[in-house]
Design a protein around this motif. Sequence first.
Motif, PDB file in Angstrom:
ATOM      1  N   TYR A 301       0.840  -1.199   0.000  1.00 31.10           N
ATOM      2  CA  TYR A 301       0.000   0.000   0.000  1.00 31.10           C
ATOM      3  C   TYR A 301       0.874   1.246   0.000  1.00 31.10           C
ATOM      4  N   LYS A 302       0.268   2.341  -0.425  1.00 33.51           N
ATOM      5  CA  LYS A 302       0.849   3.659  -0.197  1.00 33.51           C
ATOM      6  C   LYS A 302       0.292   4.207   1.104  1.00 33.51           C
ATOM      7  N   TYR A 303       1.073   5.075   1.763  1.00 30.98           N
ATOM      8  CA  TYR A 303       0.664   5.640   3.045  1.00 30.98           C
ATOM      9  C   TYR A 303       0.827   7.156   3.025  1.00 30.98           C
ATOM     10  N   ASP A 356       5.549   4.512  -0.449  1.00 29.62           N
ATOM     11  CA  ASP A 356       5.202   3.110  -0.696  1.00 29.62           C
ATOM     12  C   ASP A 356       5.850   2.221   0.345  1.00 29.62           C
ATOM     13  N   LYS A 389      -3.489   4.812   5.717  1.00 28.83           N
ATOM     14  CA  LYS A 389      -3.357   3.911   4.577  1.00 28.83           C
ATOM     15  C   LYS A 389      -4.217   4.420   3.423  1.00 28.83           C
ATOM     16  N   ASN A 391      -6.126   3.581  -0.243  1.00 25.52           N
ATOM     17  CA  ASN A 391      -6.692   2.411  -0.912  1.00 25.52           C
ATOM     18  C   ASN A 391      -5.856   1.995  -2.121  1.00 25.52           C
ATOM     19  N   ASN A 392      -5.823   0.688  -2.401  1.00 26.52           N
ATOM     20  CA  ASN A 392      -5.051   0.188  -3.534  1.00 26.52           C
ATOM     21  C   ASN A 392      -5.848   0.300  -4.826  1.00 26.52           C
ATOM     22  N   LEU A 397      -9.038  -1.256   1.148  1.00 26.27           N
ATOM     23  CA  LEU A 397      -8.159  -0.885   2.244  1.00 26.27           C
ATOM     24  C   LEU A 397      -7.781  -2.090   3.095  1.00 26.27           C
ATOM     25  N   ASN A 400      -6.073  -7.597  -1.201  1.00 24.22           N
ATOM     26  CA  ASN A 400      -5.736  -7.263  -2.581  1.00 24.22           C
ATOM     27  C   ASN A 400      -6.843  -7.554  -3.563  1.00 24.22           C
TER      28      ASN A 400
END
Length: 648
Positions: A301-303, A356, A389, A391-392, A397, A400
Amino acid sequence: MASRRIPGDLATGLLLLFSLISTLSAVRFSPPDNDLIACGASSAADLDDGRAFLPDSGLSPPVLRSHGRQISLSNPSPDAVPLHRNARVFACPSSYEFEIKNKGIHRIRLHFYPFSTPEYDLSSARFHVLASGITLLSYFGTSSPVMKEYFINLNEGKLVISFSPADRSSFAFVNAIEVMSAPKDLILDAGRLVKPDEITEFHGLSKQALETLYRVNIGGPKVTPFNDTLWRTWVSDVEFLKLSSASKVVTYSGRIKYQRYGASREVAPDNVYNTARATSGATVPGSNYSMTWEFPVSSGYKYLVRMHFCDIASLALNQLYFNVYLNGYLAYQDFDLSDSTGQILASPYYVDFVVDVDVLELLSISIGPSNLSNPSWIRGLLNGLEIMKINNTMGSLDGNSPVILVSEDPVGRGFGAFLRSLTCGFAFMSLSVIAFMLFLRWRSESRSLMTWSRLPVDVSNDQQTGARTSFFTCEIIGDGGGMTDETCESKIYVGNIDQRVPESNVIKMFSPFGKIISEDFLWHTRGPKRGEPRGYAFIQYSSKEEALLAKTKMNGRFVSGRPLVVRLASEKHLGDTESKFACAETKANDARSTLGQMNRNAKIAVIRNKLKSLEEQGGCATKKPRLLTNSLPPGNKDHSLTGYQESD
């Protein structure tokens, strides 16, 4: 002239007026949307911070769309939080619907307090939670009290929060729900994207779904919701700080100077900016003049990392320069806090970073000295920290893969909705019977005459003619016809599909990666499993690059609890039958000219011999026969030649 003295009552009045002005300057934010729901409660729940949560039943308009069971603690302790005494339990998919008056970013909070009753042990619950199509929780369960906080940009007039048990033997529960409009300046659109080799701008933050993981008061004590204008809790940084001897705690008793276009009290309260940790010029062995905090996070995830600064330690302006590092990468060099605040001390300021986390499930944040700093100055400072966090790409959240919920129980929606559902059910059963009869008729005709059913009515005659060539014919002619498998490079094999996943959902999951030219969802056509999915499919994209992207993104992704197996159809390690079927339709187009030169009786004889050999082996046909659109199994339509278009 003798000086005039101010009367005592007037002095008292001026003091009260000054206190009133100070109080009004810190008045709480009043959100346009502010729904506070006590789930499963029969009366309002009043909290110590002054808020009142209303019971979820009996509201107008109703927010609970399908009623679950109300459960309560039989003998709650006197000091138990009112929200933790009741819960709403759902044994089937259910949801809450909220009217949204003011579109934009909203804060959503879900309270979970597991307790036990003679009927339910809430700590054994396993369920999914969705909000506006975003997966908030997947296969969630907890044995201790927890509050989940999210920020979602809502562009419609309603918000639906859905709860669904993870399987038939489980259930879902919730104790309380908060839906509140967020201040306009709380989530901005841009941040600093930190990469190993560069720092760029990240745009679109305000359109992402965020989950709050950590909210930390650096150098200070815990801040309770009573002391925060947005009812937030800020915890101490002690458990996250590494090498505490490298820093010192700084406190400030003066007035925090909020500016009109800077950080407001809704961004962070005074109690956060009144304390900080700072590093001085003193040498601490092994510290390198740096402060470091470490936080466990999930990989993939990106934060969003928001760092709060307020210079309450420097003796003068322009005496504070430092560097910021995220996971060891330089995120901000020679940060000048005086310049950022417009040359004002004790003025709050914050910076948003995006980073990331791929492999190491740890987020490291460090403050280190700058080359512009003087040994006699403060060499680094931090007041507060928030980690969220993002969302991808699957809109999730938690996990995958997107969670696909089945329809809710129609009984809970009222008698009218139940009657409509019942009518639709009878109509669906009638159509199913007709489709089954058509299938039996087609099967009988195909065995006796070796003819093929018509394609869907929206397919052209040329396409029908090209598609009538069977898989077996292609295979036989392809062995000696000199045909190539070039277009097979753009076809993928999708295996290990759960039987509960319909064909339409497979198309939805793979359509974001490119233009789908054809799709084949395989079924058992004879034997005890006749009519059931075989668990794999083939998808033809318009290019090899799209097929490779789908393979990279979806291979190993969990759908309904099973990891998908996605490969190029041309890869050697596919099974013989699957590999041959993957390229069957591709070879069919090249085989048409060859078929035209063969005698019709000879072609029929070859196909019959092939079918006869399969029957003797006890196998089943590899490819689902192409029927009329209404004769396919429920919830599935053939999109094989026209490309995917979702139907109503």
